[in-house]
Design a protein around this motif. Structure first.
Motif, PDB file in Angstrom:
ATOM      1  N   ALA A 274      97.675  35.907  45.974  1.00 49.85           N
ATOM      2  CA  ALA A 274      97.930  36.147  47.391  1.00 49.85           C
ATOM      3  C   ALA A 274      98.104  34.826  48.146  1.00 49.85           C
ATOM      4  CB  ALA A 274      96.804  36.966  48.008  1.00 49.85           C
ATOM      5  N   ASN A 275      98.024  33.718  47.409  1.00 52.76           N
ATOM      6  CA  ASN A 275      98.161  32.370  47.988  1.00 52.76           C
ATOM      7  C   ASN A 275      97.156  32.121  49.109  1.00 52.76           C
ATOM      8  OD1 ASN A 275     100.335  31.428  46.334  1.00 52.76           O
ATOM      9  ND2 ASN A 275     101.701  32.758  47.514  1.00 52.76           N
ATOM     10  N   LEU A 276      95.904  32.518  48.855  1.00 53.07           N
ATOM     11  CA  LEU A 276      94.843  32.329  49.835  1.00 53.07           C
ATOM     12  C   LEU A 276      93.753  31.423  49.268  1.00 53.07           C
ATOM     13  CD1 LEU A 276      94.414  36.025  51.035  1.00 53.07           C
ATOM     14  CD2 LEU A 276      95.414  34.149  52.352  1.00 53.07           C
ATOM     15  N   THR A 277      93.238  30.539  50.104  1.00 58.10           N
ATOM     16  CA  THR A 277      92.068  29.760  49.729  1.00 58.10           C
ATOM     17  C   THR A 277      90.833  30.576  50.097  1.00 58.10           C
ATOM     18  OG1 THR A 277      91.839  28.685  51.887  1.00 58.10           O
ATOM     19  CG2 THR A 277      93.285  27.594  50.256  1.00 58.10           C
ATOM     20  N   GLN A 278      89.677  30.164  49.602  1.00 57.22           N
ATOM     21  CA  GLN A 278      88.447  30.861  49.961  1.00 57.22           C
ATOM     22  C   GLN A 278      88.182  30.751  51.464  1.00 57.22           C
ATOM     23  OE1 GLN A 278      85.425  29.309  47.319  1.00 57.22           O
ATOM     24  NE2 GLN A 278      86.055  30.665  45.657  1.00 57.22           N
ATOM     25  N   VAL A 279      88.531  29.629  52.047  1.00 53.20           N
ATOM     26  CA  VAL A 279      88.357  29.446  53.488  1.00 53.20           C
ATOM     27  C   VAL A 279      89.254  30.415  54.260  1.00 53.20           C
ATOM     28  CG1 VAL A 279      88.632  27.815  55.407  1.00 53.20           C
ATOM     29  CG2 VAL A 279      87.592  27.051  53.255  1.00 53.20           C
ATOM     30  N   GLN A 280      90.482  30.606  53.800  1.00 50.66           N
ATOM     31  CA  GLN A 280      91.388  31.557  54.457  1.00 50.66           C
ATOM     32  C   GLN A 280      90.865  32.988  54.332  1.00 50.66           C
ATOM     33  OE1 GLN A 280      94.847  30.226  52.266  1.00 50.66           O
ATOM     34  NE2 GLN A 280      95.831  29.495  54.157  1.00 50.66           N
ATOM     35  N   VAL A 281      90.288  33.316  53.189  1.00 49.23           N
ATOM     36  CA  VAL A 281      89.698  34.655  53.016  1.00 49.23           C
ATOM     37  C   VAL A 281      88.577  34.843  54.028  1.00 49.23           C
ATOM     38  CG1 VAL A 281      88.393  36.154  51.456  1.00 49.23           C
ATOM     39  CG2 VAL A 281      90.355  34.855  50.591  1.00 49.23           C
ATOM     40  N   LYS A 282      87.767  33.799  54.222  1.00 47.40           N
ATOM     41  CA  LYS A 282      86.685  33.867  55.217  1.00 47.40           C
ATOM     42  C   LYS A 282      87.257  34.122  56.612  1.00 47.40           C
ATOM     43  CE  LYS A 282      82.913  31.309  57.310  1.00 47.40           C
ATOM     44  NZ  LYS A 282      82.182  30.041  57.380  1.00 47.40           N
ATOM     45  N   GLN A 283      88.363  33.464  56.942  1.00 52.93           N
ATOM     46  CA  GLN A 283      88.980  33.642  58.254  1.00 52.93           C
ATOM     47  C   GLN A 283      89.485  35.075  58.443  1.00 52.93           C
ATOM     48  OE1 GLN A 283      91.904  30.520  58.006  1.00 52.93           O
ATOM     49  NE2 GLN A 283      90.518  28.970  58.835  1.00 52.93           N
TER      50      GLN A 283
ATOM     51  N   ILE B 170      83.903  37.043  55.260  1.00 47.32           N
ATOM     52  CA  ILE B 170      83.070  36.858  54.071  1.00 47.32           C
ATOM     53  C   ILE B 170      82.939  35.359  53.813  1.00 47.32           C
ATOM     54  CG2 ILE B 170      82.864  37.260  51.583  1.00 47.32           C
ATOM     55  CD1 ILE B 170      84.608  39.820  52.062  1.00 47.32           C
ATOM     56  N   ASN B 171      81.723  34.874  53.797  1.00 47.90           N
ATOM     57  CA  ASN B 171      81.453  33.456  53.605  1.00 47.90           C
ATOM     58  C   ASN B 171      82.092  32.973  52.309  1.00 47.90           C
ATOM     59  OD1 ASN B 171      79.911  31.088  52.606  1.00 47.90           O
ATOM     60  ND2 ASN B 171      78.808  31.367  54.534  1.00 47.90           N
ATOM     61  N   ASN B 172      82.736  31.804  52.354  1.00 46.52           N
ATOM     62  CA  ASN B 172      83.407  31.312  51.151  1.00 46.52           C
ATOM     63  C   ASN B 172      82.416  30.994  50.030  1.00 46.52           C
ATOM     64  OD1 ASN B 172      82.962  29.224  53.176  1.00 46.52           O
ATOM     65  ND2 ASN B 172      83.874  27.781  51.752  1.00 46.52           N
ATOM     66  N   LYS B 173      81.176  30.691  50.362  1.00 50.54           N
ATOM     67  CA  LYS B 173      80.152  30.472  49.336  1.00 50.54           C
ATOM     68  C   LYS B 173      79.828  31.802  48.627  1.00 50.54           C
ATOM     69  CE  LYS B 173      76.028  27.713  48.801  1.00 50.54           C
ATOM     70  NZ  LYS B 173      75.016  26.902  49.458  1.00 50.54           N
ATOM     71  N   THR B 174      79.779  32.861  49.406  1.00 57.28           N
ATOM     72  CA  THR B 174      79.555  34.200  48.845  1.00 57.28           C
ATOM     73  C   THR B 174      80.725  34.587  47.957  1.00 57.28           C
ATOM     74  OG1 THR B 174      78.279  34.841  50.793  1.00 57.28           O
ATOM     75  CG2 THR B 174      79.169  36.624  49.443  1.00 57.28           C
ATOM     76  N   LEU B 175      81.943  34.349  48.442  1.00 60.00           N
ATOM     77  CA  LEU B 175      83.145  34.652  47.669  1.00 60.00           C
ATOM     78  C   LEU B 175      83.155  33.875  46.361  1.00 60.00           C
ATOM     79  CD1 LEU B 175      85.834  36.181  47.589  1.00 60.00           C
ATOM     80  CD2 LEU B 175      86.874  34.223  48.745  1.00 60.00           C
ATOM     81  N   SER B 176      82.754  32.620  46.415  1.00 58.59           N
ATOM     82  CA  SER B 176      82.676  31.803  45.206  1.00 58.59           C
ATOM     83  C   SER B 176      81.698  32.419  44.206  1.00 58.59           C
ATOM     84  CB  SER B 176      82.236  30.379  45.568  1.00 58.59           C
ATOM     85  OG  SER B 176      82.109  29.591  44.407  1.00 58.59           O
ATOM     86  N   GLY B 177      80.587  32.952  44.711  1.00 67.53           N
ATOM     87  CA  GLY B 177      79.620  33.633  43.843  1.00 67.53           C
ATOM     88  C   GLY B 177      80.230  34.832  43.146  1.00 67.53           C
ATOM     89  N   TYR B 178      81.063  35.589  43.866  1.00 67.28           N
ATOM     90  CA  TYR B 178      81.746  36.731  43.265  1.00 67.28           C
ATOM     91  C   TYR B 178      82.714  36.265  42.179  1.00 67.28           C
ATOM     92  CZ  TYR B 178      80.292  39.233  47.548  1.00 67.28           C
ATOM     93  OH  TYR B 178      79.595  39.778  48.587  1.00 67.28           O
ATOM     94  N   GLU B 179      83.495  35.238  42.498  1.00 63.54           N
ATOM     95  CA  GLU B 179      84.522  34.772  41.575  1.00 63.54           C
ATOM     96  C   GLU B 179      83.939  34.067  40.350  1.00 63.54           C
ATOM     97  OE1 GLU B 179      87.402  32.431  43.687  1.00 63.54           O
ATOM     98  OE2 GLU B 179      88.093  34.142  44.876  1.00 63.54           O
ATOM     99  N   ASN B 180      82.702  33.624  40.441  1.00 64.89           N
ATOM    100  CA  ASN B 180      82.054  32.975  39.308  1.00 64.89           C
ATOM    101  C   ASN B 180      81.060  33.879  38.594  1.00 64.89           C
ATOM    102  OD1 ASN B 180      83.229  30.266  39.310  1.00 64.89           O
ATOM    103  ND2 ASN B 180      82.313  30.106  41.345  1.00 64.89           N
TER     104      ASN B 180
END
Length: 124
Positions: A16-25, A29-39
């Motif tokens: 989707a060409n999105l960074t974790q920060v863009q997903v947060k925007q 959803i906090n990008n740290k939380t998103l990172s936890g999901y992706e890892n």
């Protein structure tokens, strides 16, 4: 090895060409939380998973590994049937259900109904 949902959430976000920060925007959803999901460190709850899948335009079934088609979705008729389905009575047994082109027997429908009731009861 990472869980399927972790790999697919990351894959969907990058496609989707999105960074974790863009997903947060977009989602809050906090990008740290998103990172936890992706890892695979943590699992998203259903509502969060739905928000991410809607943003990435993929199905929850694909993220969870139930299908290999990221864009599979229910037809209008299937969605209507699901919305009308009442597992509190036996009307489910009157549906014409098939798996791989073979119609389920009455006994198989009863097993599916029992399993659905059990799963939904555990969700409460």
């Amino acid at each position: 090895m990472l869980p399927t949902y972790a790999n697919r959430l990351k894959e969907a976000r990058t496609k989707a060409n999105l960074t974790q920060v863009q997903v947060k925007q977009h989602t809050g959803i906090n990008n740290k939380t998103l990172s936890g999901y992706e890892n695979g460190v943590s699992e998203p709850d259903y509502d969060t998973l739905k928000v991410l899948c809607d943003l990435y335009d993929v199905s929850t079934d694909w993220v969870l590994g139930n299908t290999n088609n990221p864009n599979s979705s229910l037809t209008d008729a299937e969605r209507d049937a699901v919305n009308k389905l009442d597992l509190n009575d036996d009307s489910f047994l009157n549906l014409n259900l098939s798996i791989d082109g073979r119609e389920l027997t009455e006994a198989e429908k009863q097993k599916v109904l029992a399993m659905a009731r059990l799963l939904l009861q555990q969700d409460r």
